[in-house]
Write a protein that holds these residues in place. Structure first.
Motif, short mmCIF file in Angstrom:
data_model
loop_
_atom_site.label_atom_id
_atom_site.label_comp_id
_atom_site.label_asym_id
_atom_site.label_seq_id
_atom_site.Cartn_x
_atom_site.Cartn_y
_atom_site.Cartn_z
N SER A 89 0.83 -1.20 0.00
CA SER A 89 0.00 0.00 0.00
C SER A 89 0.87 1.25 0.00
N SER A 91 0.32 3.85 1.80
CA SER A 91 0.48 4.34 3.17
C SER A 91 1.75 3.79 3.80
N HIS A 92 2.15 2.56 3.45
CA HIS A 92 3.39 2.00 3.97
C HIS A 92 4.60 2.78 3.48
N ASN A 95 4.52 6.25 5.38
CA ASN A 95 4.76 6.14 6.82
C ASN A 95 6.19 5.73 7.15
N TYR A 183 -2.20 13.90 -1.89
CA TYR A 183 -1.93 12.53 -1.44
C TYR A 183 -2.64 11.52 -2.35
N GLU A 187 -1.11 8.73 -4.84
CA GLU A 187 -1.48 7.32 -4.64
C GLU A 187 -2.03 6.69 -5.92
#
Length: 233
Positions: A89, A91-92, A95, A183, A187
């Motif tokens: 993902s 988000s990984h 983060n 964002y 993505e």
């Protein structure tokens, strides 16, 4: 006098005319030094104007982008587990400090690093003290959001206008909608190309080669151990 000139050879008359023309040309030609000085002044003025345009907001940009600087830990080669996580993902990726650094490198190759720069600037902005909110908000707006700004990000007109109004009464959340939009853009667009990029393929291949080498080494060690045991018996 006319009679005297008539008696001169034609070549002498021609030479005299040539000399006269050269003298006239030299009298009309500007001083080389003055011309050079004028040209130098024009070049200097043009260079100064260009430099001023490029550096208009550089001091602010340096402070806004400090989270994107590579530290010693972020320069390290990511582990196989990290790369596999990034594939799961977006988000990984975001983060992870190393993930953001690798993703930024990819965006730079596409000349679209302003997106993650803006996102990081918004994250940094939220940590600003109350006394600095107004100044920082204007810096970010003028650097990334304002139309024709130096590093303008791709926002729709409604979000751009909403952000402009928010900046007039700066608060920690005034860039939230714009940050969210960028964002999602990264993505849905950049992240997909990132997964198929040579950068990720090379990282995956490096880990695959390393794993195979370790496996071969372990097999060799086992074979040597069995041979040693057989010899001892």
């Amino acid at each position: 006098m006319c009679k005297g000139l008539a008696t001169l050879p034609a070549t002498c008359l021609k030479s005299a005319k040539d000399i006269k023309h050269k003298i006239s040309f030299l009298l009309q030609k500007p001083e080389p030094q003055a011309a050079d000085q004028k040209q130098m002044k024009e070049k200097t003025a043009a260079a100064a104007a260009a430099a001023a345009k490029r550096t208009r907001l550089l001091p602010e940009r340096d402070s806004v982008r400090h989270n994107n600087k590579q530290t010693g830990s972020s320069k390290r080669v990511p582990t196989a587990a990290e790369v596999e996580k990034w594939k799961e993902s977006f988000s990984h990726v975001m983060n992870s400090e190393t993930g953001r650094t690798v993703f930024t490198s990819f965006l730079k190759s596409e000349f679209s690093e302003e997106n993650i720069d803006f996102w990081l600037a918004c994250e940094d902005y939220k940590k600003s003290t109350t006394s600095k909110l107004t100044t920082r908000a204007k810096q970010i707006y003028q650097q990334y959001v304002e139309a024709d700004s130096p590093n303008e990000v791709n926002l729709d007109a409604a979000t751009r206008e909403e952000t402009r109004q928010n900046v007039e009464n700066a608060c920690p959340s005034c860039f939230n909608e714009a940050q969210k939009m960028i964002y999602i853009l990264m993505e849905k667009d950049s992240y997909r190309r990132f997964l198929n990029s040579k950068l990720i393929q090379d990282l995956s291949q490096t880990h695959s080669d390393t794993a195979q080498m370790k496996k071969k080494k372990n097999n060799c060690d086992c074979t040597e151990n069995r041979q040693a045991l057989a010899g001892g018996a």
